[in-house]
Enzyme design. Structure first.
Site, mmCIF file in Angstrom:
data_model
loop_
_atom_site.group_PDB
_atom_site.id
_atom_site.type_symbol
_atom_site.label_atom_id
_atom_site.label_comp_id
_atom_site.label_asym_id
_atom_site.label_seq_id
_atom_site.Cartn_x
_atom_site.Cartn_y
_atom_site.Cartn_z
ATOM 1 N N ARG A 118 50.777 11.450 23.585
ATOM 2 C CA ARG A 118 52.338 11.376 23.239
ATOM 3 C C ARG A 118 53.055 12.324 24.469
ATOM 4 O O ARG A 118 52.489 12.910 25.215
ATOM 5 C CB ARG A 118 52.568 11.858 21.863
ATOM 6 C CG ARG A 118 52.292 10.453 20.672
ATOM 7 C CD ARG A 118 53.542 10.621 19.698
ATOM 8 N NE ARG A 118 54.803 10.685 20.320
ATOM 9 C CZ ARG A 118 56.035 11.223 19.708
ATOM 10 N NH1 ARG A 118 55.768 12.133 18.671
ATOM 11 N NH2 ARG A 118 57.021 11.374 20.037
ATOM 12 N N ASP A 151 51.318 17.364 16.265
ATOM 13 C CA ASP A 151 51.929 17.684 17.469
ATOM 14 C C ASP A 151 51.133 18.950 18.253
ATOM 15 O O ASP A 151 51.012 18.802 19.265
ATOM 16 C CB ASP A 151 53.309 18.040 17.398
ATOM 17 C CG ASP A 151 54.194 16.948 17.149
ATOM 18 O OD1 ASP A 151 53.888 15.823 17.353
ATOM 19 O OD2 ASP A 151 55.387 17.062 16.577
ATOM 20 N N ARG A 371 63.133 4.877 15.132
ATOM 21 C CA ARG A 371 62.691 4.709 16.699
ATOM 22 C C ARG A 371 62.301 3.367 16.798
ATOM 23 O O ARG A 371 61.027 3.100 17.186
ATOM 24 C CB ARG A 371 61.451 5.880 16.954
ATOM 25 C CG ARG A 371 62.243 7.248 16.546
ATOM 26 C CD ARG A 371 61.126 8.274 16.977
ATOM 27 N NE ARG A 371 61.761 9.689 16.522
ATOM 28 C CZ ARG A 371 60.766 10.536 16.792
ATOM 29 N NH1 ARG A 371 59.621 10.578 17.258
ATOM 30 N NH2 ARG A 371 61.495 11.995 16.524
ATOM 31 N N TYR A 406 60.490 8.590 22.257
ATOM 32 C CA TYR A 406 60.982 9.491 23.391
ATOM 33 C C TYR A 406 61.509 8.777 24.346
ATOM 34 O O TYR A 406 60.794 7.920 25.052
ATOM 35 C CB TYR A 406 60.084 10.612 23.669
ATOM 36 C CG TYR A 406 60.200 12.073 22.641
ATOM 37 C CD1 TYR A 406 60.532 11.595 21.205
ATOM 38 C CD2 TYR A 406 59.585 13.182 22.895
ATOM 39 C CE1 TYR A 406 60.399 12.520 20.453
ATOM 40 C CE2 TYR A 406 59.630 14.078 22.173
ATOM 41 C CZ TYR A 406 59.899 13.832 20.847
ATOM 42 O OH TYR A 406 59.801 15.088 19.811
#
Length: 469
Positions: A118, A151, A371, A406
């Site tokens: 990611r 993350d 998103r 993103y």
């Protein structure tokens, strides 16, 4: 003529011809060697010319070997001077964006060993572009890929491949990192790599393959950086780093780095209230960043960095068509250049925008809440006029039925101007797609064009039912 005379005459003629042939061979050899040496001849400065005294890097000498009629001649090719990038050319004039690259990582993972990643981004050295991402220490078809929605783990590393090459098993792991930024100063790569405990992380500064400097967490609350390229001007690289709350006031600093060494740190100043995950680009003689306000604003903060005196100014993008997600609909949204708009500001997504005179080019998710989808457009007056909303040149990059993620900017220097490009992260897996236990992404990349262009949609494209669980 008697037989002896005939023999002498024939011999004389043969000797003459042989001599002429020999002289011609020598002439050809001399000409060939002369032309070859002249091609690689190093030019010397004229007498009394002042040469610069600042340090320069000379690439490793290369020896060229040429074979001519069984004779080996060696000639050293001239050393090539490598200079810092200054990004002084103007920005390219564009009409929109054209497709550039797509790595199809998730589709390929259905039948091959591809890293789980990611936070991807793209950055270029003077000759080639590379894609980066934060790997999860596992391939997708591997039980370690379970629960990779998290993350920050000690197994995450920064991956680097040529643009368009998926992150296969042979991919280089540049450093240990769960947050990163990379840029090339014209001489070597700088990598900023953050890892460690949430309350006491370390940022390592790796230049030209060597650890040069480091800095520890200053607010003890998830030290983090851009997740896209940093920018170097005349040997000074700038990187924006934040430490502190993701939903309240945090402590943002701008670090100035020369060949991997931190030479100055400036605190954020100006009217920006919360700054994370900046997308930065060279705006000679300084650096400009468009960031994420995860606290108060769905309009994006702007950070202007003066590389010479280390001063910082911040504000917000003026466009009333705001760039973050979630956000209000375009009729209701607003931005007045100086302050956060206090419209669905809590939470957000990394994104980008860049100025074009008084106008602004920007990208954002098509969905106002999630998103999903991705679009780009230009807002007339969007850089200078408060709450401007005149949109032109809209393009769909990913249709609204498909996931995005993103996005960020990177710059490419051409012969006469600097082009702006962007990438979009195409997230797949958890949380939305619960059939699988992993979370990963592919990317699609577009670059500015002064030409015409068509329409389309470039989603990730993997059938989740065909993917490893």
């Amino acid at each position: 003529m008697n037989p002896n005379q005939k023999i002498i005459t024939i011999g004389s003629v043969s000797l003459t011809i042989a001599t002429i042939c020999f002289l011609m061979q020598i002439a050809i050899l001399v000409t060939t060697v002369t032309l070859h040496f002249k091609q690689y001849e190093c030019s010397s400065p004229p007498n009394n010319q002042v040469m610069p005294c600042e340090p320069i890097i000379i690439e490793r000498n290369i020896t060229e070997i040429v074979y001519l009629t069984n004779t080996t001649i060696e000639k050293e090719i001239c050393p090539k001077l490598v200079e810092y990038r200054n990004w002084s050319k103007p920005q390219c004039k564009i009409t929109g964006f054209a497709p550039f690259s797509k790595d199809n990582s998730i589709r390929l993972s259905a039948g091959g060993d591809i890293w789980v990643t990611r936070e991807p981004y793209v950055s270029c050295d003077p000759g080639k572009c590379y894609q980066f991402a934060l790997g999860q220490g596992t391939t997708l078809d591997n039980k370690h890929s379970n629960d990779t929605i998290h993350d920050r783990t000690p197994y995450r590393t920064l991956l680097m491949n040529e643009l368009g090459v998926p992150f296969h098993l042979g991919t280089r792991q540049v450093c240990i990192a769960w947050s990163s930024s990379s840029c090339h100063d014209g001489k070597a790569w700088l990598h900023v790599c953050v890892t460690g405990h949430d309350k006491n992380a370390t940022a390592s500064f790796i230049y030209d393959g060597r650890l040069v400097d480091s800095i520890g967490s200053w607010s003890k609350n998830i030290l983090r950086t851009q997740e896209s390229e940093c920018v170097c001007i005349n040997g000074t690289c700038t990187v924006v780093m934040t430490d502190g709350s993701a939903s309240e006031r945090a402590d943002t600093k701008i670090l100035f780095i020369e060949e991997g060494k931190i030479v100055h740190i400036s605190p954020l100043s100006g009217s920006a209230q919360h700054v994370e995950e900046c997308s930065c680009y060279p705006r000679y003689p300084g650096v400009r960043c468009v960031c994420r306000d995860n606290w108060k604003g769905s309009n994006r903060p702007v950070v202007d960095i003066n590389v010479k005196d280390y001063s910082i100014v911040s504000s917000y993008v003026c466009s009333g068509l705001v760039g973050d997600t979630p956000r209000k609909n375009d009729r209701s949204s607003s931005s007045y250049c100086r302050n956060p708009n206090n419209e669905k500001g809590n939470h957000g997504v990394k994104g980008w925008a860049f100025d074009d005179g008084n106008d602004v080019w920007m990208g954002r998710t098509i969905s106002e809440e999630s998103r999903s989808g991705y679009e780009t457009f230009k807002v007339i007056g969007g850089w200078s006029t408060p709450n401007s909303k005149l949109q032109i040149n809209r393009q769909v990059i990913v249709d609204s039925d498909n996931r995005s993620g993103y996005s960020g900017i990177f710059s490419v220097e051409g012969k006469s101007c600097i082009n702006r490009c962007f990438y979009v992260e195409l997230i797949r897996g958890r949380e939305q797609e619960t059939r699988v236990w992993w979370t990963s992404n592919s990317i699609v990349v577009f670059c500015g064009t002064s030409g015409t262009y068509g329409t389309g949609s470039w989603p990730d494209g993997a059938d989740i039912n065909l993917m490893p669980i």
